[in-house]
Design a protein around this motif. Structure first.
Motif, mmCIF file in Angstrom:
data_model
loop_
_atom_site.group_PDB
_atom_site.id
_atom_site.type_symbol
_atom_site.label_atom_id
_atom_site.label_comp_id
_atom_site.label_asym_id
_atom_site.label_seq_id
_atom_site.Cartn_x
_atom_site.Cartn_y
_atom_site.Cartn_z
ATOM 1 N N ASN B 254 -67.788 44.907 47.387
ATOM 2 C CA ASN B 254 -67.247 45.442 48.633
ATOM 3 C C ASN B 254 -66.255 46.580 48.383
ATOM 4 O OD1 ASN B 254 -68.803 43.708 50.119
ATOM 5 N ND2 ASN B 254 -67.183 42.207 50.448
ATOM 6 N N ASN B 257 -68.651 49.154 45.346
ATOM 7 C CA ASN B 257 -70.061 49.476 45.597
ATOM 8 C C ASN B 257 -70.738 50.089 44.358
ATOM 9 O OD1 ASN B 257 -72.478 50.066 46.994
ATOM 10 N ND2 ASN B 257 -71.679 51.944 47.869
ATOM 11 N N ALA B 286 -70.757 39.423 49.947
ATOM 12 C CA ALA B 286 -70.838 40.886 49.778
ATOM 13 C C ALA B 286 -71.617 41.502 50.931
ATOM 14 C CB ALA B 286 -71.508 41.227 48.455
ATOM 15 N N PHE B 287 -71.271 42.738 51.278
ATOM 16 C CA PHE B 287 -72.059 43.455 52.277
ATOM 17 C C PHE B 287 -73.495 43.589 51.778
ATOM 18 C CE2 PHE B 287 -67.956 44.757 53.934
ATOM 19 C CZ PHE B 287 -68.207 44.730 55.302
ATOM 20 N N SER B 289 -75.700 45.910 52.159
ATOM 21 C CA SER B 289 -76.040 47.206 51.570
ATOM 22 C C SER B 289 -75.487 47.315 50.146
ATOM 23 C CB SER B 289 -75.505 48.350 52.433
ATOM 24 O OG SER B 289 -74.117 48.186 52.628
ATOM 25 N N ALA B 290 -74.291 46.774 49.926
ATOM 26 C CA ALA B 290 -73.701 46.813 48.587
ATOM 27 C C ALA B 290 -74.484 45.902 47.630
ATOM 28 C CB ALA B 290 -72.234 46.401 48.638
ATOM 29 N N SER B 293 -77.822 47.552 46.652
ATOM 30 C CA SER B 293 -77.810 48.721 45.768
ATOM 31 C C SER B 293 -77.258 48.421 44.383
ATOM 32 C CB SER B 293 -77.043 49.877 46.420
ATOM 33 O OG SER B 293 -75.768 49.453 46.827
#
Lengths: 318, 318
Positions: B254, B257, B286-287, B289-290, B293
């Motif tokens: 977070n 990234n 965790a997000f 998107s993070a 990736s």
């Protein structure tokens, strides 16, 4: 070629716009409220109006060299698309393209916290240093990171989500869906929620008074006013904020050992109510060497960190 | 001018040394145990012996172009002084100067976790990416950060102290003096302590067995062996480790990234016992998107991350 750039900081409550010469001298600034019902086209119109306004103020006509734009929400710097900005009601809007069409100039888009960090780094508390963390404490909590003299965005432009560090694993639920995030405990929204609960439980007389007697008018700002007027219950809520922010800042110091940590955002108006508790907790939890080498301060540019960062970004996009 | 460089990774239990050509081809490696009673001069002697040994193996005589050295403990990259390395009994030792005198070549010193991160970035899990976090989970927990393709050290070379993120404010005491640090809950030392407590309370039969029946021989490694043999109490201890490491890793995702997070260090020998719990908690906190990736993996170079990072650092100091 034009000799002027413009920076725009799009917030949930205001749009802040500034015009500068290519050597970085700010010539004009303007600020208008964001109208919640405006949606996308409406906000675009407001932005264009502010740009025309600063051009008028500065007596500048014709095209702009570049426009730097800070916007809320997760976004894609490369494509210029804002994925989501709940306060503005935006979902997947092509902000860069839309503004380039309207303004007739190249637009460089970035996250608002990133550009506020960049503003403090170039013009404010971070001048002459190389590693700066800007933390915005407002309805939410976020951060922008300048590391090694460069804006650090991460692999998918998602860096800086300090509000979603877990500080209490079984703590209160966060709007992100998890539990115990810093934002769920120490943001303006968290303060408001705690104040409501206090009032619902029969306390918080002074807090209610600061909101004109209406529980619906109680916000972190009115709680702050009560605290500044000496209300002990309001003060206790902010001491708690300082404790949790201190844990977050100590984590930043231990992990990133920055030279500057800047706190900005709406809650900083009540900084005197939580700064002591914050410093105490940082002193307890951060390594002494990391604490010694950091300057820990509120935003030097106050509410202009973002717009001046957008100007600096327009002057030198990277 | 010499066409060879040497990398040295000084650990609490071993010294690992490698020689490479200036185009980065490793020609020889050697590894010797650190002798706890050795103190400073003794360790210097051992290091010189390993350098002579890799030169002998590679059939190389004469001077070296540069030597890269990873050492534990807070240290000053510029002055080359190690402030403190408790496992080696060092306090304020001028390691760079001492080794330059002994080896007759320029020595470039850095923190062992930093060089392990650099090794994985150049030769291992991080090849072709730009943002890598290497987390070492061993007796302690630390990290090295490669951000924007460069080793990130912070304002006073103190970056990467992920073991001292607060994950449970009122949690167990940490050797750093605070409470609830990740290291106090999820390190090898924490596992050992929990196993001892379990045995003292009348449980942990399988754990004790793996240590040959002697509580003094119980370590995180023997608990890991018990877990791998199917002992449920040992397995539960590692599930707990995975939960807490997951909270730490989610915080890193977070906040930074990164494109790669690498777990190394002794505890990774028991990774199969905690990886599931770690992934689960990261997925929760965790997000998305993070999480999407990042490549989350154990060290590709296994125990050679540090020594190969030292080689890469000697090839291109920065």
């Amino acid at each position: 070629m034009s000799n002027y750039v413009v920076g725009v900081d799009i917030g949930g409550t205001k749009i802040y716009t500034a015009l500068a010469t290519i050597d970085g001298q700010v010539q004009a600034e303007t600020k208008v409220p964001t109208i919640p019902s405006d949606k996308y086209e409406g906000v675009l119109n407001r932005i264009v109006e502010t740009v025309e306004e600063v051009q008028r103020q500065a007596g500048v006509s014709g095209g702009l060299l570049r426009v730097g734009v800070g916007a809320p929400g997760p976004l894609d710097v490369a494509s210029g698309i804002v994925h989501e900005a709940p306060n503005l009601g935006w979902v997947e809007v092509p902000l860069k393209d839309s503004l380039e069409k309207r303004l007739g100039a190249p637009v460089y888009l970035d996250n608002d916290a990133n550009l506020a960090a960049w503003g403090e780094y170039i013009y404010g508390a971070g001048r002459g240093t190389s590693d700066l963390v800007y933390i915005t404490v407002s309805t939410g909590i976020g951060a922008g990171l300048v590391l090694g003299g460069r804006l650090y965005r991460g692999a998918s432009y998602g860096a800086g989500e300090i509000g979603h560090l877990t500080v209490l694993p079984d703590g209160p639920e966060c709007r992100c869906g998890n539990r115990g995030c810093l934002e769920a405990i120490a943001s303006g929204t968290a303060v408001t929620r705690k104040a409501w609960r206090m009032i619902a439980g029969g306390g918080g007389k002074g807090i209610l008074e600061s909101a004109g007697g209406s529980i619906d008018a109680v916000t972190a700002a009115t709680v702050g006013e009560a605290g500044l007027r000496g209300d002990p219950e309001a003060q206790a809520l902010f001491v708690e904020v300082g404790y949790w922010l201190g844990i977050g800042v100590a984590g930043i110091l231990n992990l990133l050992n920055p030279s500057v940590v800047v706190l900005g955002g709406g809650m900083v108006g009540s900084a005197s109510l939580f700064w002591g508790a914050l410093e105490e907790e940082v002193g307890r939890r951060a390594f002494k060497s990391a604490r010694k080498s950091v300057s820990l301060t509120t935003a030097k540019l106050v509410e202009r960190s973002g717009v001046l960062g957008a100007v600096a970004y327009a002057l030198k996009p990277e």
